[in-house]
Write a protein that holds these residues in place. Sequence first.
Motif, short mmCIF file in Angstrom:
data_model
loop_
_atom_site.label_atom_id
_atom_site.label_comp_id
_atom_site.label_asym_id
_atom_site.label_seq_id
_atom_site.Cartn_x
_atom_site.Cartn_y
_atom_site.Cartn_z
N SER A 83 0.83 -1.21 0.00
CA SER A 83 0.00 0.00 0.00
C SER A 83 0.86 1.26 0.00
CB SER A 83 -0.93 0.00 1.22
OG SER A 83 -1.63 1.22 1.30
N SER A 84 1.86 1.29 0.87
CA SER A 84 2.76 2.45 0.92
C SER A 84 3.58 2.56 -0.35
CB SER A 84 3.70 2.37 2.13
OG SER A 84 2.96 2.58 3.31
N ARG A 85 4.03 1.42 -0.90
CA ARG A 85 4.79 1.44 -2.16
C ARG A 85 3.95 2.05 -3.27
NH1 ARG A 85 9.26 -2.07 -2.89
NH2 ARG A 85 8.74 -2.31 -5.07
N TYR A 86 2.70 1.61 -3.35
CA TYR A 86 1.81 2.12 -4.39
C TYR A 86 1.56 3.62 -4.21
CZ TYR A 86 -2.38 2.92 -7.14
OH TYR A 86 -3.29 3.43 -8.02
N ARG A 87 1.24 4.02 -2.98
CA ARG A 87 0.96 5.44 -2.71
C ARG A 87 2.19 6.31 -2.96
NH1 ARG A 87 -1.26 4.52 2.85
NH2 ARG A 87 -0.56 6.63 3.24
N MET A 88 3.37 5.78 -2.62
CA MET A 88 4.60 6.53 -2.89
C MET A 88 4.80 6.69 -4.39
SD MET A 88 8.58 5.80 -1.81
CE MET A 88 8.90 4.54 -3.04
N GLY A 89 4.64 5.61 -5.13
CA GLY A 89 4.81 5.67 -6.58
C GLY A 89 3.81 6.61 -7.24
N GLN A 90 2.56 6.54 -6.81
CA GLN A 90 1.52 7.43 -7.37
C GLN A 90 1.83 8.89 -7.04
OE1 GLN A 90 0.07 5.23 -9.62
NE2 GLN A 90 -1.69 6.51 -9.24
N GLY A 91 2.18 9.14 -5.79
CA GLY A 91 2.44 10.52 -5.36
C GLY A 91 3.66 11.12 -6.03
N LEU A 92 4.73 10.32 -6.13
CA LEU A 92 5.93 10.83 -6.79
C LEU A 92 5.69 11.04 -8.28
CD1 LEU A 92 8.73 8.79 -4.96
CD2 LEU A 92 8.20 11.24 -4.71
N GLY A 93 4.94 10.12 -8.89
CA GLY A 93 4.59 10.29 -10.30
C GLY A 93 3.77 11.54 -10.52
N TRP A 94 2.80 11.78 -9.66
CA TRP A 94 1.97 12.98 -9.73
C TRP A 94 2.82 14.24 -9.61
CZ3 TRP A 94 -2.68 14.78 -10.90
CH2 TRP A 94 -3.09 16.01 -10.37
N ALA A 95 3.87 14.17 -8.79
CA ALA A 95 4.76 15.32 -8.59
C ALA A 95 5.78 15.46 -9.71
CB ALA A 95 5.47 15.20 -7.24
N GLY A 96 5.75 14.54 -10.69
CA GLY A 96 6.64 14.64 -11.84
C GLY A 96 7.94 13.88 -11.72
N PHE A 97 8.08 13.07 -10.68
CA PHE A 97 9.28 12.26 -10.54
C PHE A 97 9.18 11.04 -11.45
CE2 PHE A 97 9.76 14.82 -6.84
CZ PHE A 97 11.10 14.81 -6.53
N GLY A 98 10.30 10.67 -12.02
CA GLY A 98 10.38 9.45 -12.82
C GLY A 98 11.22 8.43 -12.07
N SER A 99 10.87 7.17 -12.25
CA SER A 99 11.58 6.09 -11.56
C SER A 99 12.72 5.55 -12.41
CB SER A 99 10.62 4.95 -11.23
OG SER A 99 11.33 3.86 -10.68
N MET A 100 13.88 5.47 -11.79
CA MET A 100 15.04 4.86 -12.43
C MET A 100 15.17 3.40 -11.99
SD MET A 100 16.33 7.37 -14.20
CE MET A 100 17.96 6.80 -14.65
N GLY A 101 14.26 2.94 -11.12
CA GLY A 101 14.30 1.58 -10.60
C GLY A 101 15.08 1.51 -9.30
N GLN A 102 14.89 0.44 -8.57
CA GLN A 102 15.62 0.18 -7.33
C GLN A 102 15.52 1.31 -6.32
OE1 GLN A 102 16.99 -2.90 -6.88
NE2 GLN A 102 16.12 -3.34 -8.88
N GLY A 103 14.35 1.97 -6.25
CA GLY A 103 14.14 3.02 -5.25
C GLY A 103 14.78 4.36 -5.58
N VAL A 104 15.21 4.54 -6.83
CA VAL A 104 15.82 5.80 -7.27
C VAL A 104 14.81 6.56 -8.13
CG1 VAL A 104 17.71 6.90 -8.54
CG2 VAL A 104 18.13 4.80 -7.22
N TRP A 105 14.52 7.79 -7.74
CA TRP A 105 13.57 8.65 -8.45
C TRP A 105 14.27 9.94 -8.83
CZ3 TRP A 105 8.40 7.17 -9.17
CH2 TRP A 105 8.03 6.00 -8.51
N VAL A 106 13.90 10.54 -9.95
CA VAL A 106 14.52 11.79 -10.38
C VAL A 106 13.45 12.78 -10.84
CG1 VAL A 106 16.71 10.74 -11.08
CG2 VAL A 106 14.88 10.98 -12.77
N SER A 107 13.78 14.05 -10.68
CA SER A 107 12.96 15.13 -11.22
C SER A 107 13.91 16.22 -11.72
CB SER A 107 12.04 15.72 -10.16
OG SER A 107 11.40 16.90 -10.67
N PRO A 108 13.60 16.80 -12.88
CA PRO A 108 14.43 17.90 -13.35
C PRO A 108 14.06 19.25 -12.71
CG PRO A 108 12.75 17.41 -14.96
CD PRO A 108 12.60 16.40 -13.86
N TRP A 109 13.09 19.23 -11.82
CA TRP A 109 12.61 20.48 -11.22
C TRP A 109 12.89 20.49 -9.73
CZ3 TRP A 109 12.43 23.12 -15.25
CH2 TRP A 109 11.89 22.64 -16.44
N LEU A 110 13.84 21.33 -9.30
CA LEU A 110 14.25 21.38 -7.90
C LEU A 110 13.10 21.75 -6.98
CD1 LEU A 110 17.76 23.09 -8.12
CD2 LEU A 110 17.18 20.66 -8.23
N ASP A 111 12.13 22.53 -7.48
CA ASP A 111 11.02 22.95 -6.62
C ASP A 111 10.09 21.79 -6.24
OD1 ASP A 111 9.91 22.66 -9.15
OD2 ASP A 111 8.87 24.59 -9.14
#
Length: 187
Positions: free
Chosen positions: A50-78
């Motif tokens: 449940s937390s994994r799903y909510r984290m993935g959804q929330g980070l995706g909504w915020a524009g983060f992309g997943s690089m896999g293995q718990g690594v997420w990136v965003s080109p926007w510092l804000d």
Amino acid sequence: GRQTRWTLTDVSTALLTAGAARIYAFGQQPREWDGRWIVLLASVPERDRSSRYRMGQGLGWAGFGSMGQGVWVSPWLDQESVAVDLLADLQVEATTFRAELGALGSGPEVASVAWNLPGLRQHYTEFLRQTAEEPIDAAADLALLVHRWRRSPFLDPEIPTELLADDWPGTRAARRFSEVREGLLVE
């Protein structure tokens, strides 16, 4: 029968207004990117789906992309503050870095791993195809146009143009949305 009267709260009205503003303004002015990334290291045990799903959804909504293995990136510092708030709510331990790409790899390679660029390209190409037809009824077409466009700000984290192919259809699609919308509002 009893008639129910629905009213919007101030919060609901504010959310709808903000959502509409995001839809209409999306893609109209490309954001300037300074070449820095937010790199987020966060992992949630497999057993806590449940937390994994909510984290993935929330980070995706915020524009983060997943690089896999718990690594997420965003080109926007804000967007770092959005991730911090989300992970605090989920009680997920994480670390963020503000980073620039080093000697290995390229920004477009990072973008192609982190986000579904073929799916996003297809979304924009389909929007351009659908809006190439002449309008029949201004009011109905305006509603349909907004309906077709409204998913764009939720699918596209506004990836910097420096990270995309030269023939990226998102810019053309944003321009088309604006032009068709203006034309329909005049009718």
